[in-house]
Enzyme design. Structure first.
Site, PDB file in Angstrom:
ATOM      1  N   GLU A  21       0.834  -1.222   0.000  1.00 44.35           N
ATOM      2  CA  GLU A  21       0.000   0.000   0.000  1.00 44.35           C
ATOM      3  C   GLU A  21       0.864   1.265   0.000  1.00 44.35           C
ATOM      4  O   GLU A  21       2.068   1.207   0.272  1.00 44.35           O
ATOM      5  CB  GLU A  21      -0.936   0.006   1.206  1.00 44.35           C
ATOM      6  CG  GLU A  21      -0.199   0.014   2.533  1.00 44.35           C
ATOM      7  CD  GLU A  21      -0.980   0.704   3.643  1.00 44.35           C
ATOM      8  OE1 GLU A  21      -1.423   1.847   3.422  1.00 44.35           O
ATOM      9  OE2 GLU A  21      -1.107   0.107   4.719  1.00 44.35           O
ATOM     10  N   VAL A  28      -5.478   0.348   3.022  1.00 42.71           N
ATOM     11  CA  VAL A  28      -5.658  -1.097   2.887  1.00 42.71           C
ATOM     12  C   VAL A  28      -6.856  -1.382   1.976  1.00 42.71           C
ATOM     13  O   VAL A  28      -6.770  -2.181   1.033  1.00 42.71           O
ATOM     14  CB  VAL A  28      -5.850  -1.745   4.283  1.00 42.71           C
ATOM     15  CG1 VAL A  28      -6.342  -3.181   4.164  1.00 42.71           C
ATOM     16  CG2 VAL A  28      -4.541  -1.681   5.076  1.00 42.71           C
ATOM     17  N   ASP A  62     -16.362   5.743  14.738  1.00 44.09           N
ATOM     18  CA  ASP A  62     -15.424   5.845  13.621  1.00 44.09           C
ATOM     19  C   ASP A  62     -14.919   4.434  13.316  1.00 44.09           C
ATOM     20  O   ASP A  62     -14.108   3.880  14.049  1.00 44.09           O
ATOM     21  CB  ASP A  62     -14.274   6.781  14.012  1.00 44.09           C
ATOM     22  CG  ASP A  62     -13.215   6.901  12.923  1.00 44.09           C
ATOM     23  OD1 ASP A  62     -13.274   6.152  11.925  1.00 44.09           O
ATOM     24  OD2 ASP A  62     -12.315   7.740  13.078  1.00 44.09           O
ATOM     25  N   SER A  88     -13.237   1.996  10.351  1.00 48.95           N
ATOM     26  CA  SER A  88     -12.525   2.065   9.070  1.00 48.95           C
ATOM     27  C   SER A  88     -13.264   1.276   7.992  1.00 48.95           C
ATOM     28  O   SER A  88     -13.786   0.182   8.228  1.00 48.95           O
ATOM     29  CB  SER A  88     -11.121   1.479   9.229  1.00 48.95           C
ATOM     30  OG  SER A  88     -10.469   1.447   7.982  1.00 48.95           O
ATOM     31  N   LYS A 125      -3.790  -1.891  14.843  1.00 52.38           N
ATOM     32  CA  LYS A 125      -3.035  -1.058  15.767  1.00 52.38           C
ATOM     33  C   LYS A 125      -3.791  -0.885  17.071  1.00 52.38           C
ATOM     34  O   LYS A 125      -4.999  -0.683  17.085  1.00 52.38           O
ATOM     35  CB  LYS A 125      -2.807   0.320  15.155  1.00 52.38           C
ATOM     36  CG  LYS A 125      -1.617   0.343  14.225  1.00 52.38           C
ATOM     37  CD  LYS A 125      -1.448   1.698  13.600  1.00 52.38           C
ATOM     38  CE  LYS A 125      -2.629   2.093  12.765  1.00 52.38           C
ATOM     39  NZ  LYS A 125      -2.812   1.328  11.558  1.00 52.38           N
TER      40      LYS A 125
HETATM   41  N1  PSU Z   1      -1.057   0.730   9.333  1.00 49.28           N
HETATM   42  C1  PSU Z   1       0.126   1.355   9.499  1.00 49.28           C
HETATM   43  N2  PSU Z   1       0.262   2.603   9.022  1.00 49.28           N
HETATM   44  C2  PSU Z   1      -0.732   3.200   8.304  1.00 49.28           C
HETATM   45  C3  PSU Z   1      -1.974   2.517   8.112  1.00 49.28           C
HETATM   46  C4  PSU Z   1      -2.083   1.288   8.659  1.00 49.28           C
HETATM   47  O1  PSU Z   1       1.045   0.817  10.111  1.00 49.28           O
HETATM   48  O2  PSU Z   1      -0.531   4.308   7.833  1.00 49.28           O
HETATM   49  C5  PSU Z   1      -3.059   3.113   7.247  1.00 49.28           C
HETATM   50  C6  PSU Z   1      -3.560   2.015   6.307  1.00 49.28           C
HETATM   51  O3  PSU Z   1      -3.473   2.497   4.982  1.00 49.28           O
HETATM   52  C7  PSU Z   1      -4.979   1.779   6.730  1.00 49.28           C
HETATM   53  C8  PSU Z   1      -5.366   3.157   7.184  1.00 49.28           C
HETATM   54  O4  PSU Z   1      -5.777   1.286   5.701  1.00 49.28           O
HETATM   55  O5  PSU Z   1      -4.208   3.577   7.919  1.00 49.28           O
HETATM   56  C9  PSU Z   1      -6.635   3.176   8.002  1.00 49.28           C
HETATM   57  O6  PSU Z   1      -7.107   4.494   8.062  1.00 49.28           O
HETATM   58  P1  PSU Z   1      -8.604   4.800   8.574  1.00 49.28           P
HETATM   59  O7  PSU Z   1      -8.591   4.463  10.037  1.00 49.28           O
HETATM   60  O8  PSU Z   1      -8.797   6.278   8.333  1.00 49.28           O
HETATM   61  O9  PSU Z   1      -9.537   3.960   7.770  1.00 49.28           O
HETATM   62 MN    MN Z   2     -11.358   6.260  10.362  1.00 51.06          MN
END
Ligand code: PSU
Ligand code: MN
Length: 297
Positions: A22, A103, A133, A135, A154
């Site tokens: 990604e 992702v 919130d 994802s 995470k």
């Molecule tokens: N994991 C990491 N670093 C990142 C991300 C995930 O170690 O930058 C990114 C991935 O691209 C994941 C995104 O899809 O964060 C999720 O963001 P959100 O919570 O806004 O959906």
């Molecule tokens: Mn989000």
């Protein structure tokens, strides 16, 4: 609409292993200049494992599976690179913008290019707090058949809720040599995986069965962070607590939440969480290459 690089296309045509990577982690998840170094290192890890890397992203409105080195550099250094989930892909295409794929968006494009294996750091999930919130990664993981290699979700997220969300979405959660869902910065979350796999052949067997049964969801291969680089769970929890309070205090919302928290946790741990993040990304790229090789005919 989706352009596969000649190198990636030739590997796919020849039945040789390919691993998608990604670009949001490069553009928004890691600090400069480390991000560019990591983008290149991940491609090297994939090559070292005998597979072809396919970093995914949108360059000037063109969706690409297999960025050139100059394009990886552009993702890591250009200003104003958008953060794109699947729903955002048409915006970057229609406007001719540069965009880094999360992702979810990486899966969407890699799947359509015929790349079944994808390595990342951690998936998005359910954020802590009452803001609901969640994802869009979870939605995509529920409907796109791929092998996604990650270190779990995470621990800035609500891990029990994220684990439940994976189950509801119909994702098969597989532990790489472990019975526990990893917590990204540390190997243990206290939450179970659905099944454990010891080695790439076991993953390949699960994948083939999943495909034969035509089940739409992802096989989420969860790899604990390398033990030498893992952080102590109590220490990282405290750092995350401080990072979350800062996010709340500054009123951070929406797609900014994840990048903000990653930055804040790195600051709160004196940069040590960043080293863990880089080590597990590299490790996941190696594991993904071994799995892609096991799938190749
Ligand atoms: N994991 C990491 N670093 C990142 C991300 C995930 O170690 O930058 C990114 C991935 O691209 C994941 C995104 O899809 O964060 C999720 O963001 P959100 O919570 O806004 O959906
Ligand atoms: Mn989000």
């Amino acid at each position: 609409m989706i352009r596969t690089s000649p190198e990636v296309q030739s590997a796919l045509d020849g039945g040789r292993p390919v691993v998608a990577l990604e670009s949001t982690v490069l553009a928004h998840g890691l600090p400069r200049p480390r991000n560019l170094e990591v983008g290149r290192a991940l491609e090297d890890e994939v090559r070292g494992g005998g597979a072809t890397p396919a970093t995914v992203g949108i360059i000037a409105g063109e969706a690409k599976v297999g960025l050139s080195d100059a394009e990886v550099e552009r993702m890591a250094t250009a200003d104003g690179v958008l953060k794109l989930s699947t729903r955002d892909l048409p915006v970057a295409v229609a406007r001719g913008s540069d965009g880094a794929t999360t992702v979810a968006a990486t899966m969407w494009l890699a799947r359509r290019a015929g790349v079944p294996v994808f390595a990342t750091g951690g998936i998005g999930g359910v954020h802590r707090g009452e803001a609901h919130d969640v994802s869009a990664d979870l939605t995509e993981l529920g409907r796109t058949p791929m092998i996604v290699v990650c270190a779990g979700a995470k621990s800035i997220l609500d891990l029990p809720a994220t684990r439940e969300g994976l189950e509801t979405a119909g994702v098969l959660v597989v532990g790489w040599g472990t019975d526990e869902f990893p917590a990204f910065y540390s190997p243990r979350s206290g939450l179970p995986v659905d099944v454990r796999a010891d080695g790439p052949e076991e993953v390949a067997a699960l994948w083939r069965a999943q495909r034969e049964l035509a089940i739409p969801g992802t096989l989420l291969l969860c790899v604990p962070p390398p033990p030498e680089q893992a952080l102590d769970a109590a220490e990282i929890d405290a750092a995350i607590g401080r990072a979350l309070r800062r996010a709340e205090g500054e009123g951070v919302r929406g797609k900014e939440v994840t990048p903000f928290l990653l930055r804040a946790v790195a600051e709160e741990t004196g940069g040590r969480s960043l080293e863990t993040n880089v080590a597990l990304l590299r490790n996941n790229a190696r594991v993904a290459a071994s799995v892609a090789a096991a799938l190749a005919p």
